[in-house]
Design an enzyme around this catalytic site. Structure first.
Site, PDB file in Angstrom:
ATOM      1  N   LYS A   6       4.763   6.029  17.559  1.00  0.00           N
ATOM      2  CA  LYS A   6       3.992   6.685  16.557  1.00  0.00           C
ATOM      3  C   LYS A   6       3.825   8.045  17.510  1.00  0.00           C
ATOM      4  O   LYS A   6       3.487   7.485  19.023  1.00  0.00           O
ATOM      5  CB  LYS A   6       3.054   6.265  16.129  1.00  0.00           C
ATOM      6  CG  LYS A   6       3.144   5.494  15.020  1.00  0.00           C
ATOM      7  CD  LYS A   6       1.694   4.637  14.440  1.00  0.00           C
ATOM      8  CE  LYS A   6       2.306   3.479  13.744  1.00  0.00           C
ATOM      9  NZ  LYS A   6       0.582   3.229  12.907  1.00  0.00           N
TER      10      LYS A   6
ATOM     11  N   ASP B   1       2.425   6.452   1.149  1.00  0.00           N
ATOM     12  CA  ASP B   1       1.068   5.389   1.385  1.00  0.00           C
ATOM     13  C   ASP B   1      -0.397   5.927   1.635  1.00  0.00           C
ATOM     14  O   ASP B   1      -0.331   6.664   2.121  1.00  0.00           O
ATOM     15  CB  ASP B   1       1.657   5.656   3.052  1.00  0.00           C
ATOM     16  CG  ASP B   1       1.250   4.251   3.801  1.00  0.00           C
ATOM     17  OD1 ASP B   1       0.037   3.792   3.454  1.00  0.00           O
ATOM     18  OD2 ASP B   1       1.394   3.972   4.259  1.00  0.00           O
TER      19      ASP B   1
ATOM     20  N   ASP C  53       0.730  -0.998   0.246  1.00  0.00           N
ATOM     21  CA  ASP C  53      -0.023  -0.533   0.149  1.00  0.00           C
ATOM     22  C   ASP C  53       0.355   1.743  -0.139  1.00  0.00           C
ATOM     23  O   ASP C  53       0.380   2.256   0.253  1.00  0.00           O
ATOM     24  CB  ASP C  53      -0.766   0.156   1.063  1.00  0.00           C
ATOM     25  CG  ASP C  53      -0.095  -0.071   2.048  1.00  0.00           C
ATOM     26  OD1 ASP C  53       0.573  -0.330   2.443  1.00  0.00           O
ATOM     27  OD2 ASP C  53      -0.611   0.137   3.236  1.00  0.00           O
TER      28      ASP C  53
END
Length: 406
Positions: A179, A234, A132
């Site tokens: 993250k 992405d 992806d």
């Protein structure tokens, strides 16, 4: 989890067989294409995320094209969600110039489990890519000099909050961060060089390369990395998928470096390209790699039959493998194609160069030709090539000329 051979689908061989893959350190890629794409909502209800149309074609076709031009034409797709629709969209890969095999998960296995599920088809060394995202790197550079060590490709971004960062030192990964932390940093670009040895060590069942495998390898000092700055996108969230509709086709339209035969090999070598036994001019490998690293297409062109290429506008030469095996691949470099012009004389005709441009969707105005004669340079200009330079045969001239262009 051992592979279920009942779920493995190998593409049939082309009539007459596929042209042999050139002798590079890496000849195969696994593309992880089994996820549900839940963040895209209704868009993936009936269409697998990796083959959502982008610019009118399945997204994965761009990724496969990029692999194929590096000579990586054996591709294994690790599938799961909507397996049949993904297979129907891509087929056996012939139209894309590759050979596709499919391995389907019975249940979600994560990125590591997905690769382990393909174990029965894997080479000793291979690439793994997320299905992806596109990260435009020189795949052969990632593999060059790896000596059997796993490597990941890193991408430096201005805001790493969505991805998490990767700390590295002297070519080794030191730490992965979660993250959330904003600001610039190096992120995992989703391209990995792995070995069967690493895959055999994975536990059966669901396992994540990013969360389970890579941190452990890094802690043992076994995970290496290289940082790149190429195009990265992405499509995992709706806003990036919308951006991909214009950005990815624009990325696909690349400039090209055309190299005349006389700037690639010595005039008096006495050898052709057919058996890979010839003499490179000084600086060729370095010059070609510099263009590869910059994301340019690189074509070797000639009116001489000893280049071994097919007549314009034919596909890659069957002797392309011999060229790479003679030094380019070891340097992390490659030609995208080798072409022979079916005409008298030693310079390509403008119509021939223009045909190559159309065939490869080249941005001719941004492209460059380095010729071995004034006639070749003149004809490149008439074909619409933006820059044309004459090679003066000095030992470092080709490398210097290419660096001046990029």
């Amino acid at each position: 989890m051992s592979i279920d051979l009942g779920l493995v689908e190998r593409a049939p061989a082309k009539p007459g067989g596929f042209a042999p893959v050139r002798k590079t350190m890496v000849r195969q890629a696994v593309i992880l294409a089994g996820g549900r794409g839940t963040r895209l909502g209704e868009l993936t209800r009936e269409v697998p995320k990796p083959v959502i149309p982008v610019g009118g074609v399945p997204f994965l076709s761009y990724l496969i094209w990029n692999l194929a031009r590096h000579g990586i034409r054996e591709i294994v797709l690790s599938t799961g969600y909507l397996h049949e629709k993904l297979r129907d969209a891509l087929g056996d890969g012939r139209e894309l110039g590759v050979r596709l095999s499919y391995v389907r998960e019975r249940e979600p296995l994560g990125t590591g489990g997905g690769v382990r599920n393909c174990l029965g088809l894997l080479d000793e060394t291979f690439l793994v890519l997320n299905g992806d995202s596109i990260f435009d790197i020189n795949y052969l550079d990632l593999a060059a000099g790896a000596q059997g060590n796993p490597r990941i490709a890193l991408r430096r971004v201005e805001d790493a909050s969505r991805f998490g960062t990767v700390r590295h030192r002297s070519g080794r990964v030191v730490q992965f961060s979660e993250k959330g932390a904003g600001g610039p940093g190096a992120i995992n670009g989703g391209i990995y060089l792995l070995t069967r040895e690493v895959v055999r060590e994975l536990p059966e069942g669901a396992v994540s390369l990013e969360q389970d495998v890579f941190p452990e390898l890094a802690a043992r000092g076994r995970l290496f990395c290289k940082e790149y700055s190429g195009f990265f996108l992405d499509i995992g969230v709706p806003e990036d998928l919308a951006r991909a509709q214009t950005d990815v086709p624009a990325w696909r339209r690349k400039p090209a470096l055309f190299l005349d035969r006389d700037v690639v090999v010595e005039d008096d070598s006495g050898h052709g390209f057919e058996d890979g036994d010839f003499a490179w001019r000084p600086g060729v490998c370095e010059a070609v790699k510099a263009a590869n690293d910059a994301g340019w297409l690189v074509f070797a062109v000639s009116a001489r039959p000893d280049m071994g290429g097919r007549d314009c506008p034919g596909p890659d030469s069957p002797h392309f493998e011999g060229i790479a095996a003679s030094g380019l691949a070891d340097a992390g470099a490659h030609f995208d194609a080798v072409y022979h012009y079916p005409r008298e004389g030693r310079s390509p005709a403008p119509a021939m160069l223009a045909a190559f441009g159309r065939d490869w969707n080249v941005d001719m105005a941004a492209s460059a030709m380095i010729g071995g004669s004034s006639s070749g340079v003149s004809e490149a200009r008439r074909a619409g090539v933006g820059r044309w330079l004459l090679h003066d045969r000095e030992p470092d001239d080709l490398r210097r000329l290419v660096l001046s262009i990029l």
